[in-house]
Design an enzyme around this catalytic site. Sequence first.
Site, PDB file in Angstrom:
ATOM      1  N   ASP A  31     -15.075  30.801 -15.620  1.00 12.54           N
ATOM      2  CA  ASP A  31     -14.858  29.797 -16.384  1.00 12.54           C
ATOM      3  C   ASP A  31     -15.376  28.502 -16.797  1.00 12.54           C
ATOM      4  O   ASP A  31     -15.075  27.978 -15.699  1.00 12.54           O
ATOM      5  CB  ASP A  31     -13.357  29.823 -16.765  1.00 12.54           C
ATOM      6  CG  ASP A  31     -13.137  29.722 -19.025  1.00 12.54           C
ATOM      7  OD1 ASP A  31     -12.777  30.082 -18.912  1.00 12.54           O
ATOM      8  OD2 ASP A  31     -13.777  27.701 -18.873  1.00 12.54           O
ATOM      9  N   LEU A  33     -14.575  25.963 -17.979  1.00 15.99           N
ATOM     10  CA  LEU A  33     -14.126  24.482 -18.238  1.00 15.99           C
ATOM     11  C   LEU A  33     -14.592  23.785 -19.121  1.00 15.99           C
ATOM     12  O   LEU A  33     -14.061  22.914 -19.637  1.00 15.99           O
ATOM     13  CB  LEU A  33     -13.811  24.301 -17.095  1.00 15.99           C
ATOM     14  CG  LEU A  33     -13.022  24.761 -15.966  1.00 15.99           C
ATOM     15  CD1 LEU A  33     -12.313  24.232 -14.792  1.00 15.99           C
ATOM     16  CD2 LEU A  33     -11.670  25.674 -17.060  1.00 15.99           C
ATOM     17  N   GLN A  34     -15.896  24.275 -20.188  1.00  9.68           N
ATOM     18  CA  GLN A  34     -15.903  23.227 -21.223  1.00  9.68           C
ATOM     19  C   GLN A  34     -14.990  23.460 -22.517  1.00  9.68           C
ATOM     20  O   GLN A  34     -14.689  21.588 -23.114  1.00  9.68           O
ATOM     21  CB  GLN A  34     -17.627  24.226 -21.699  1.00  9.68           C
ATOM     22  CG  GLN A  34     -18.283  23.058 -23.164  1.00  9.68           C
ATOM     23  CD  GLN A  34     -19.016  23.907 -23.665  1.00  9.68           C
ATOM     24  OE1 GLN A  34     -19.971  24.537 -22.546  1.00  9.68           O
ATOM     25  NE2 GLN A  34     -19.309  24.443 -24.677  1.00  9.68           N
ATOM     26  N   GLY A  36     -12.038  25.622 -22.045  1.00 12.40           N
ATOM     27  CA  GLY A  36     -10.503  26.297 -21.434  1.00 12.40           C
ATOM     28  C   GLY A  36      -9.906  25.303 -20.613  1.00 12.40           C
ATOM     29  O   GLY A  36     -10.209  24.035 -20.266  1.00 12.40           O
ATOM     30  N   TYR A 140     -22.044  31.473 -35.985  1.00 16.07           N
ATOM     31  CA  TYR A 140     -20.875  32.196 -34.919  1.00 16.07           C
ATOM     32  C   TYR A 140     -20.603  33.452 -35.153  1.00 16.07           C
ATOM     33  O   TYR A 140     -20.832  34.262 -34.637  1.00 16.07           O
ATOM     34  CB  TYR A 140     -19.728  31.403 -35.434  1.00 16.07           C
ATOM     35  CG  TYR A 140     -18.341  31.940 -34.415  1.00 16.07           C
ATOM     36  CD1 TYR A 140     -18.657  31.785 -33.570  1.00 16.07           C
ATOM     37  CD2 TYR A 140     -17.290  32.606 -34.617  1.00 16.07           C
ATOM     38  CE1 TYR A 140     -17.174  32.946 -32.815  1.00 16.07           C
ATOM     39  CE2 TYR A 140     -16.521  33.460 -34.579  1.00 16.07           C
ATOM     40  CZ  TYR A 140     -16.528  33.427 -33.425  1.00 16.07           C
ATOM     41  OH  TYR A 140     -15.358  34.212 -32.532  1.00 16.07           O
ATOM     42  N   ALA A 205      -3.990  19.442 -44.533  1.00 13.46           N
ATOM     43  CA  ALA A 205      -4.851  19.326 -46.018  1.00 13.46           C
ATOM     44  C   ALA A 205      -5.059  20.517 -45.833  1.00 13.46           C
ATOM     45  O   ALA A 205      -4.769  21.602 -45.036  1.00 13.46           O
ATOM     46  CB  ALA A 205      -6.294  18.903 -45.279  1.00 13.46           C
ATOM     47  N   PHE A 207      -7.322  23.734 -47.464  1.00  8.72           N
ATOM     48  CA  PHE A 207      -8.497  23.375 -48.469  1.00  8.72           C
ATOM     49  C   PHE A 207      -8.644  24.515 -49.248  1.00  8.72           C
ATOM     50  O   PHE A 207      -9.093  25.525 -49.137  1.00  8.72           O
ATOM     51  CB  PHE A 207      -9.290  24.082 -47.128  1.00  8.72           C
ATOM     52  CG  PHE A 207      -9.701  22.752 -45.700  1.00  8.72           C
ATOM     53  CD1 PHE A 207      -9.659  21.367 -46.091  1.00  8.72           C
ATOM     54  CD2 PHE A 207     -10.087  23.132 -44.089  1.00  8.72           C
ATOM     55  CE1 PHE A 207      -9.396  20.142 -44.686  1.00  8.72           C
ATOM     56  CE2 PHE A 207      -9.830  22.333 -43.261  1.00  8.72           C
ATOM     57  CZ  PHE A 207     -10.123  21.097 -44.109  1.00  8.72           C
ATOM     58  N   GLY A 283     -17.609  28.454 -46.574  1.00  6.63           N
ATOM     59  CA  GLY A 283     -17.698  29.211 -45.930  1.00  6.63           C
ATOM     60  C   GLY A 283     -16.582  29.822 -46.363  1.00  6.63           C
ATOM     61  O   GLY A 283     -16.265  31.053 -45.056  1.00  6.63           O
TER      62      GLY A 283
HETATM   63  N1  UFG Z   1      -7.480  25.415 -42.897  1.00  4.93           N
HETATM   64  C1  UFG Z   1      -6.538  24.462 -43.693  1.00  4.93           C
HETATM   65  N2  UFG Z   1      -6.483  23.255 -43.867  1.00  4.93           N
HETATM   66  C2  UFG Z   1      -7.099  22.958 -42.447  1.00  4.93           C
HETATM   67  C3  UFG Z   1      -7.304  24.300 -41.877  1.00  4.93           C
HETATM   68  C4  UFG Z   1      -7.582  24.854 -42.021  1.00  4.93           C
HETATM   69  O1  UFG Z   1      -6.427  24.912 -45.530  1.00  4.93           O
HETATM   70  O2  UFG Z   1      -6.578  22.153 -41.666  1.00  4.93           O
HETATM   71  C5  UFG Z   1      -7.472  27.048 -43.862  1.00  4.93           C
HETATM   72  C6  UFG Z   1      -8.956  27.334 -43.642  1.00  4.93           C
HETATM   73  O3  UFG Z   1      -9.468  26.934 -45.380  1.00  4.93           O
HETATM   74  C7  UFG Z   1      -8.753  28.742 -43.822  1.00  4.93           C
HETATM   75  C8  UFG Z   1      -7.703  28.930 -43.006  1.00  4.93           C
HETATM   76  O4  UFG Z   1      -6.206  27.665 -43.272  1.00  4.93           O
HETATM   77  O5  UFG Z   1      -8.217  29.665 -45.224  1.00  4.93           O
HETATM   78  C9  UFG Z   1      -7.653  30.020 -41.437  1.00  4.93           C
HETATM   79  O6  UFG Z   1      -8.555  28.713 -40.748  1.00  4.93           O
HETATM   80  P1  UFG Z   1      -8.975  28.594 -39.696  1.00  4.93           P
HETATM   81  O7  UFG Z   1      -9.286  27.235 -38.924  1.00  4.93           O
HETATM   82  O8  UFG Z   1      -7.233  28.156 -38.720  1.00  4.93           O
HETATM   83  O9  UFG Z   1      -9.144  29.981 -39.235  1.00  4.93           O
HETATM   84  P2  UFG Z   1     -10.608  30.830 -39.704  1.00  4.93           P
HETATM   85  O10 UFG Z   1     -10.019  31.322 -40.534  1.00  4.93           O
HETATM   86  O11 UFG Z   1     -11.541  29.695 -40.699  1.00  4.93           O
HETATM   87  O12 UFG Z   1     -11.567  31.426 -37.727  1.00  4.93           O
HETATM   88  C10 UFG Z   1     -10.625  32.458 -38.086  1.00  4.93           C
HETATM   89  C11 UFG Z   1     -11.439  32.211 -36.578  1.00  4.93           C
HETATM   90  C12 UFG Z   1     -12.757  32.622 -36.633  1.00  4.93           C
HETATM   91  C13 UFG Z   1     -13.161  33.524 -36.948  1.00  4.93           C
HETATM   92  C14 UFG Z   1     -12.914  33.737 -38.375  1.00  4.93           C
HETATM   93  C15 UFG Z   1     -13.125  34.897 -39.504  1.00  4.93           C
HETATM   94  O13 UFG Z   1     -10.416  31.899 -36.465  1.00  4.93           O
HETATM   95  O14 UFG Z   1     -13.337  32.171 -34.907  1.00  4.93           O
HETATM   96  O15 UFG Z   1     -11.635  33.515 -38.429  1.00  4.93           O
HETATM   97  O16 UFG Z   1     -13.401  34.747 -40.287  1.00  4.93           O
HETATM   98  F1  UFG Z   1     -14.665  33.791 -37.005  1.00  4.93           F
END
Ligand code: UFG
Length: 328
Positions: A31, A33-34, A36, A140, A205, A207, A283
């Site tokens: 690893d 450790l960037q 991790g 990603y 928040a 989203f 996205g």
């Molecule tokens: N969300 C919020 N508020 C926040 C953070 C997240 O409402 O502060 C929402 C996001 O919009 C999303 C859900 O919570 O609808 C889950 O968000 P996460 O960021 O926890 O996870 P993601 O679904 O975006 O991402 C996950 C994995 C990625 C993977 C992706 C596949 O962490 O590695 O699913 O789409 F690529």
Amino acid sequence: MSILITGGAGYIGSHTVRYFTEKNEDIVVVDNLQNGHKDSVQIDHFYNIDIRDKDALQEVFINHNIEGVIHFAANSLVGESMSKPYDYYENNVYGMMCLLDVMKENNVKKIVFSSTAAVYGEPKQIPIMEINETNPTNPYGETKLAMEKMMKWFEQGYGTQYVSLRYFNAAGAHESGMIGEDHEPETHLMPLILQVALGVREQIAIFGSDYPTIDGTCVRDYIHVMDLAAAHYLALEYLRKENKSDVFNLGNGNGYSVKQVIDTARKVTNHPIPSVLKDRRSGDPAVLIASSEKAKTLLGWNPQHHSLEKMIADAWNWHQGNPEGYTK
Ligand code: UFG
């Protein structure tokens, strides 16, 4: 013989190291450790090196009799990948080239790969199956898909066999509370919610509240990190026994909205967890739910920690004991 775990000091990597150790596998971790944390792995054979440093990686293969590789080492944030695509291609795709090349040089033929639901992009059907179209909407997911395809061609050319595991939303922590999720910066929903309960943040928040879902917020398929760890072990066993490559989704098959996750965290933590409605995050697909029937049938995967309460309770146990994460 030993199993090399790259990125073994990361969130899912460290839980997998723990699981493999409990199965009495001999583990070597690499690893850089960037992202991790050294404290997350308590094993004898830990190397702080980057997989893109082929000479250093080659040394590890020379020093240990490596049977197979579990490959986590990669950048993994969707949002960051949009603003830093070069970093994602360089670390993820070039890193994979280096790893597969060193494996080839050392005649190591088994790799279990940490892939993602992000390879599918905006799904056309729910639940998502492995045969569905892959059409990533961010660098990603695009780099992870490129890495999957690279393994496919390396199998054709050099006989390197792989299992690619496409995870949905990893959550929870080891029951001991000794290891857990600690990203800097944190962007994932569950740890952010628990930071509010800890008093580290004032509010969470949400989203987007106008999605075509049960309550307008995004729906995700949360899967306990120890169930993911178990799947990596079963994938290695599959390669040992079946001698063939394949791709599997890993999720629970249940969707929970952002509001449902917050409500459940309120019950588990007994904290009001104030929330605020914000605009959509760009996205984000409205709904991501996996079909994991293939993993259940072919790998014999049987997730043990289905309930959202259990995932949040285990994560809460870790966060309470380590409010600032690992010692920096
Ligand atoms: N969300 C919020 N508020 C926040 C953070 C997240 O409402 O502060 C929402 C996001 O919009 C999303 C859900 O919570 O609808 C889950 O968000 P996460 O960021 O926890 O996870 P993601 O679904 O975006 O991402 C996950 C994995 C990625 C993977 C992706 C596949 O962490 O590695 O699913 O789409 F690529």
